[in-house]
Design an enzyme around this catalytic site. Structure first.
Site, PDB file in Angstrom:
ATOM      1  CG  LEU A  13     -27.929  16.095 -54.344  1.00  0.00           C
ATOM      2  CD1 LEU A  13     -28.180  17.308 -53.460  1.00  0.00           C
ATOM      3  CD2 LEU A  13     -28.987  15.031 -54.062  1.00  0.00           C
ATOM      4  CB  THR A  63     -17.746  15.089 -60.382  1.00  0.00           C
ATOM      5  OG1 THR A  63     -17.369  15.557 -59.093  1.00  0.00           O
ATOM      6  CG2 THR A  63     -18.291  13.684 -60.266  1.00  0.00           C
ATOM      7  CE  LYS A 116     -14.929  18.610 -60.743  1.00  0.00           C
ATOM      8  NZ  LYS A 116     -15.235  19.758 -59.891  1.00  0.00           N
ATOM      9  CG  ASN A 127     -17.419  21.593 -64.343  1.00  0.00           C
ATOM     10  OD1 ASN A 127     -17.223  22.233 -65.369  1.00  0.00           O
ATOM     11  ND2 ASN A 127     -18.311  21.959 -63.439  1.00  0.00           N
ATOM     12  N   GLY A 177      -7.514  21.765 -52.893  1.00  0.00           N
ATOM     13  CA  GLY A 177      -7.950  20.737 -53.843  1.00  0.00           C
ATOM     14  C   GLY A 177      -8.618  21.360 -55.050  1.00  0.00           C
ATOM     15  NE  ARG A 212      -2.941  19.023 -52.588  1.00  0.00           N
ATOM     16  CZ  ARG A 212      -4.117  18.434 -52.762  1.00  0.00           C
ATOM     17  NH1 ARG A 212      -4.631  17.696 -51.809  1.00  0.00           N
ATOM     18  NH2 ARG A 212      -4.779  18.582 -53.886  1.00  0.00           N
ATOM     19  CE1 TYR A 248     -22.671  19.411 -53.406  1.00  0.00           C
ATOM     20  CE2 TYR A 248     -24.786  18.645 -52.575  1.00  0.00           C
ATOM     21  CZ  TYR A 248     -23.660  18.448 -53.350  1.00  0.00           C
ATOM     22  OH  TYR A 248     -23.527  17.293 -54.069  1.00  0.00           O
TER      23      TYR A 248
HETATM   24  P1  NAP Z   1     -10.355  17.800 -52.703  1.00  0.00           P
HETATM   25  O1  NAP Z   1      -9.778  18.012 -54.056  1.00  0.00           O
HETATM   26  O2  NAP Z   1     -10.248  16.490 -52.049  1.00  0.00           O
HETATM   27  O3  NAP Z   1      -9.701  18.911 -51.736  1.00  0.00           O
HETATM   28  C1  NAP Z   1     -10.020  19.012 -50.387  1.00  0.00           C
HETATM   29  C2  NAP Z   1      -9.061  19.954 -49.710  1.00  0.00           C
HETATM   30  O4  NAP Z   1      -9.480  20.085 -48.351  1.00  0.00           O
HETATM   31  C3  NAP Z   1      -7.617  19.457 -49.696  1.00  0.00           C
HETATM   32  O5  NAP Z   1      -6.751  20.537 -49.817  1.00  0.00           O
HETATM   33  C4  NAP Z   1      -7.500  18.855 -48.295  1.00  0.00           C
HETATM   34  O6  NAP Z   1      -6.228  18.887 -47.755  1.00  0.00           O
HETATM   35  C5  NAP Z   1      -8.386  19.774 -47.493  1.00  0.00           C
HETATM   36  N1  NAP Z   1      -8.868  19.137 -46.274  1.00  0.00           N
HETATM   37  C6  NAP Z   1      -9.561  17.991 -46.171  1.00  0.00           C
HETATM   38  N2  NAP Z   1      -9.837  17.747 -44.880  1.00  0.00           N
HETATM   39  C7  NAP Z   1      -9.297  18.738 -44.164  1.00  0.00           C
HETATM   40  C8  NAP Z   1      -9.211  19.035 -42.772  1.00  0.00           C
HETATM   41  N3  NAP Z   1      -9.793  18.239 -41.878  1.00  0.00           N
HETATM   42  N4  NAP Z   1      -8.551  20.138 -42.384  1.00  0.00           N
HETATM   43  C9  NAP Z   1      -7.976  20.945 -43.298  1.00  0.00           C
HETATM   44  N5  NAP Z   1      -8.004  20.726 -44.623  1.00  0.00           N
HETATM   45  C10 NAP Z   1      -8.657  19.649 -45.053  1.00  0.00           C
HETATM   46  O7  NAP Z   1     -11.896  18.132 -52.727  1.00  0.00           O
HETATM   47  P2  NAP Z   1     -12.644  19.283 -53.562  1.00  0.00           P
HETATM   48  O8  NAP Z   1     -13.174  18.734 -54.821  1.00  0.00           O
HETATM   49  O9  NAP Z   1     -11.798  20.476 -53.633  1.00  0.00           O
HETATM   50  O10 NAP Z   1     -13.903  19.520 -52.623  1.00  0.00           O
HETATM   51  C11 NAP Z   1     -13.750  20.145 -51.368  1.00  0.00           C
HETATM   52  C12 NAP Z   1     -15.109  20.492 -50.818  1.00  0.00           C
HETATM   53  O11 NAP Z   1     -15.715  21.442 -51.660  1.00  0.00           O
HETATM   54  C13 NAP Z   1     -16.028  19.293 -50.804  1.00  0.00           C
HETATM   55  O12 NAP Z   1     -16.143  18.811 -49.516  1.00  0.00           O
HETATM   56  C14 NAP Z   1     -17.361  19.793 -51.300  1.00  0.00           C
HETATM   57  O13 NAP Z   1     -18.271  19.857 -50.237  1.00  0.00           O
HETATM   58  C15 NAP Z   1     -17.084  21.183 -51.783  1.00  0.00           C
HETATM   59  N6  NAP Z   1     -17.472  21.317 -53.200  1.00  0.00           N
HETATM   60  C16 NAP Z   1     -18.651  21.922 -53.440  1.00  0.00           C
HETATM   61  C17 NAP Z   1     -19.065  22.110 -54.731  1.00  0.00           C
HETATM   62  C18 NAP Z   1     -20.373  22.780 -54.982  1.00  0.00           C
HETATM   63  O14 NAP Z   1     -20.821  22.790 -56.137  1.00  0.00           O
HETATM   64  N7  NAP Z   1     -20.998  23.339 -53.974  1.00  0.00           N
HETATM   65  C19 NAP Z   1     -18.258  21.698 -55.804  1.00  0.00           C
HETATM   66  C20 NAP Z   1     -17.040  21.083 -55.514  1.00  0.00           C
HETATM   67  C21 NAP Z   1     -16.663  20.900 -54.206  1.00  0.00           C
HETATM   68  P3  NAP Z   1      -5.090  17.835 -48.172  1.00  0.00           P
HETATM   69  O15 NAP Z   1      -4.663  18.262 -49.530  1.00  0.00           O
HETATM   70  O16 NAP Z   1      -4.051  18.019 -47.136  1.00  0.00           O
HETATM   71  O17 NAP Z   1      -5.745  16.503 -48.129  1.00  0.00           O
END
Ligand code: NAP
Length: 568
Positions: free
Chosen positions: A262, A313, A317, A345, A396, A422, A506
């Site tokens: 977006l 992104t 990053k 970022n 993450g 992790r 979001y």
């Molecule tokens: P990421 O680096 O892929 O990290 C995701 C984390 O969530 C990992 O630790 C993963 O665990 C864990 N996870 C995934 N599925 C899970 C489940 N079913 N149960 C428990 N843990 C789970 O992704 P990210 O960049 O941090 O983004 C994560 C979320 O943050 C996104 O979905 C997004 O909606 C949100 N986000 C929002 C913004 C914003 O501006 N609002 C910005 C960035 C991110 P593993 O390590 O075990 O796979």
């Protein structure tokens, strides 16, 4: 002459084509290209030709008449003799097309027909003058960037009867757009140069910046006649094609994938609101470091692009930070927060190379967590977060930003993740990184730092917290756990009455987690808030002006699917 928008369409029936062309005109197109070869499917040559003439005669917009043969990726199965006869008839008609598009390959195959076509155009010129039909001589490669691209251009330029030259090829990567721009820079007459595929979007939107005669668009997202064509509505409203000029600054979001981001919606709306001469585009770059490195170097080296800023992104990053550290040909400034987070970022470029450009690398995700959180609590970040027990769910990229920001604002942070390893690694990274950099320019002031530890996700109910920040995709629309919440009822019930629940997801703005927290009267922060804040900091770094935050928020909410808009 400003670049035109040409809506391209496959014609299956004359009246439908005319209705579509009327819609194209109403949505802002200047021109329409009728792909007439589809009119011959199942029709005899005579009926097909009559239908072609009817479409051109009734067109509500000036048009390009194209009848692509099978050997050039089209559907016309007849011979070139009949096809050129059709062109002659169109050129001689009372309401001729503004352009006909003929493939360079067809002229090479049939030199006799070339003379006939040239004669027909000359004859029309004698009677119609400036209104005569013009010849577009075209080359297409639907598979790749031709290795002899510039020789192809030279071949086209050697054809005196061509009024307009057209080269379109499939981009392999963002870098191929630069060839398009260089090719346009060498034009000796009106030229259309475009790269197909989603990696070629730059060439389509930036046609006015580099002097392209026109860009092609589709009427609807599913109706593109070539890969990567934007809709006319997106060109006009989202990318503000009419405002793009040679001085326009380029911005974009680099990641893989980026099609559903977006960020173009909000930044382009912001540029328009503040009258900033910039355009922001999705820029897909394949996941590996080598791709990011090569693409960034190419884009940064091409001065006429006026690249002024990037959002970066997943999965690039870390790569952005690495690029900034390894590239010694430019002046890089790495913000301390990005340095400490180990990920960045944002890239903001100020000045030009001749006057000593500065390339600033930032992490706006960190303040995008702490800022809204502090606002929800009603105090400055350190006062708001100092000493609070904050549970970060996930390990993450988002979790890293959240944990770092809260830790440095003095909170007692616990990272909960399904992989205990992790979670521990993240907590250690943050604690050790901070210790290692203590006393350096990148080190957080020691007095402001809090505590950080890690636990497995299923320990969350037994660990009382004042604030929870969900940094997993649980609750995200379209994901595996769309209807789930990362927190049990017991964990929410154990929160104090002034507890805060922050969901970084979001889409949708109102997740199952936030709905459950709202039922308990807890304070909520949604992922839209974070998204808007990280974008607002980027916008400020690029333009020097405060971002129109309320507009950003409205654009995000309007861009999400309608049934997801109920706000937490
Ligand atoms: P990421 O680096 O892929 O990290 C995701 C984390 O969530 C990992 O630790 C993963 O665990 C864990 N996870 C995934 N599925 C899970 C489940 N079913 N149960 C428990 N843990 C789970 O992704 P990210 O960049 O941090 O983004 C994560 C979320 O943050 C996104 O979905 C997004 O909606 C949100 N986000 C929002 C913004 C914003 O501006 N609002 C910005 C960035 C991110 P593993 O390590 O075990 O796979």
């Amino acid at each position: 002459m400003p670049s035109m928008i040409c809506v391209a369409m496959l014609v299956d029936e004359p009246s439908r084509a005319i209705a579509a062309a009327e819609r194209a005109r109403d949505e802002g197109a200047d021109l329409v290209e009728y792909r007439l070869d589809t009119l011959f499917a199942g029709e005899g040559d005579d009926a097909g030709a009559a239908a072609c003439l009817e479409v051109v005669a009734r067109s509500p917009l000036p048009c390009i008449a194209t009848c692509r043969p099978v050997y050039e990726g089209g559907g016309y199965e007849g011979d070139d003799e009949s096809r050129f006869g059709l062109f002659e008839a169109m050129i001689a008609a009372d309401r001729p097309p503004r352009y006909i598009d003929v493939e360079a390959r067809a002229l090479r195959r049939a030199p006799g027909l070339r003379a006939r076509l040239a004669a027909a155009i000359r004859a029309a010129a004698a009677s119609a003058g400036d209104d005569r039909t013009r010849l577009i001589l075209s080359r297409h490669d639907f598979d790749r960037r031709p290795p002899d691209l510039f020789r192809q251009l030279a071949d086209l330029r050697a054809q005196p009867e061509a009024d307009v030259l057209k080269i379109a090829f499939r981009a392999r990567s963002l870098r191929d757009n630069i060839d398009v721009f260089e090719l346009l820079g060498e034009r000796d007459r009106p030229t259309i140069a475009l790269a197909m595929a989603d990696t070629g979007l730059l060439s389509r939107v930036l046609a006015p910046k580099f002097g392209g005669l026109l860009t092609f668009a589709s009427l609807d997202a599913g109706a593109a006649t070539a890969e990567g064509q934007p809709t006319v509505r997106d060109l006009v409203e989202l990318y503000r094609f009419r405002d793009v000029d040679p001085a326009t600054f380029l911005y974009g979001v680099v990641g893989w994938p980026v099609a559903h981001s977006l960020s173009p919606n909000i930044h382009n709306a912001g540029f328009e609101a503040l009258n900033h001469n910039g355009v922001y585009l999705p820029m897909p770059v394949a996941p590996e470091w080598e791709h990011l490195k090569a693409t960034l170097a190419t884009l940064l080296d091409f001065g006429p692009l006026h690249l002024a800023g990037l959002s970066v992104t997943i999965p690039h990053k870390q790569h952005l930070l690495r690029f900034a550290k390894e590239d010694h040909t430019r002046r890089w400034l790495i913000d301390p927060v990005a340095e400490r987070a180990g990920v960045a970022n944002t890239l903001a470029i100020s000045g030009t190379d001749s006057e000593g450009a500065v390339y600033r690398v930032m992490n706006t995700d960190v303040p995008a967590v702490t800022g809204p959180l502090a606002e929800a609590i009603g105090a400055e970040p350190n006062a708001a977060l100092g000493g609070r027990r904050i549970g970060v769910l996930g390990a993450g990229g988002a979790a890293r930003a959240a944990a770092l920001g809260c830790f440095e604002a003095g909170a007692a942070v616990t990272v909960f993740a399904r992989s205990a390893e992790r979670a521990h690694r993240l907590a250690e990274d943050i604690a050790q990184g901070s210790m290692l950099r203590l006393g350096t320019a990148a080190g957080a002031p020691p007095e402001s730092r809090g505590r950080i530890d890690a636990k497995p996700l299923d320990a969350v109910s037994k660990t009382p917290c004042d604030v929870f920040i969900n940094c997993t995709p649980i609750g995200m629309s379209g994901g595996d756990d769309e209807h789930a919440s990362p927190l049990t009822d017991a964990a929410l019930d154990a929160m104090p009455p002034d507890g805060v629940v922050f969901d970084t997801v979001y889409n949708p703005p109102s997740t199952p987690l936030l709905r459950a927290a709202r039922q308990r009267g807890l304070t909520l922060v949604d992922g839209v808030e974070m998204f808007v804040h990280q974008a607002a900091a980027q916008f400020h770094a690029w333009t020097g002006q405060p971002a129109p935050v309320r507009l950003f928020r409205r654009v995000v909410l309007e861009s999400l699917p309608p049934d997801e808009r109920e706000h937490a």
